[in-house]
Design a protein around this motif. Structure first.
Motif: not given
Length: 178
Positions: A5-8, A97-101
């Protein structure tokens, strides 16, 4: 089966004319005298550090990588979230990949500072096996001064403003294979 799990957090910086800031490539600085590019075509972003919030990571990124642009940035109110599951290029593991934009705009009156520019002729941008024709074509089309190098002291990235259509084409699987 997801094994990582990768938080970006990513920054979606819109120019007043509607184009968005995109990281086109990472400069491979160990390549010797030629400029070698590793194409990425993605929104600028960073992984969250342990205990760091998404807002903290955006502030860190602005101070470390985008300090020359920070005075002209206006951050939007709400981050959007995107989740994708892909095989990691580096580890070859199924990764979520959990990405917050974070949306942001460049102020109308803000003039871009004179940053280092890359001359994008065949003599200075070396084509590597991973550099697609689409990336090379894109770099060739950019006006001198619109492709910029930004460095955080650890690595140097190539950025430019693209239309959303150009970004979608180059960041798609098909675009990466061109």
């Amino acid at each position: 089966e997801v094994q990582r799990l990768v938080s970006i957090v990513s920054l979606r910086l819109a120019h007043p004319d509607g184009r968005i800031l995109v990281q086109l490539a990472k400069v491979n600085e160990s390549a010797g005298p030629e400029i070698k590019l590793e194409p990425v075509c993605q929104l600028p972003g960073t992984k969250l550090k342990p205990g760091e919030t998404a807002a903290d990571a955006i502030q860190r990124m602005l101070h470390e990588e985008f300090l020359p642009l920070a005075p002209g940035l206006q951050l939007g109110d709400a981050m959007t979230e995107d989740v994708s599951i892909l095989t990691s290029r580096r580890y070859r593991l199924m990764t979520r990949y959990a990405t917050k934009v974070q949306p942001a705009t460049l102020a109308n009156e803000y003039e871009m500072p004179a940053l280092a520019c890359v001359t994008t002729t065949r003599n200075t941008v070396a084509r590597t096996s991973s550099t697609s024709a689409a990336y090379e074509e894109m770099l060739q089309r950019q006006a001198l001064g619109s492709v910029r190098l930004l460095s955080d002291g650890r690595s140097t990235m190539v950025y430019t403003f693209l239309t959303t259509e150009e970004f979608a084409r180059l960041s798609s699987d098909k675009g990466r294979q061109m």
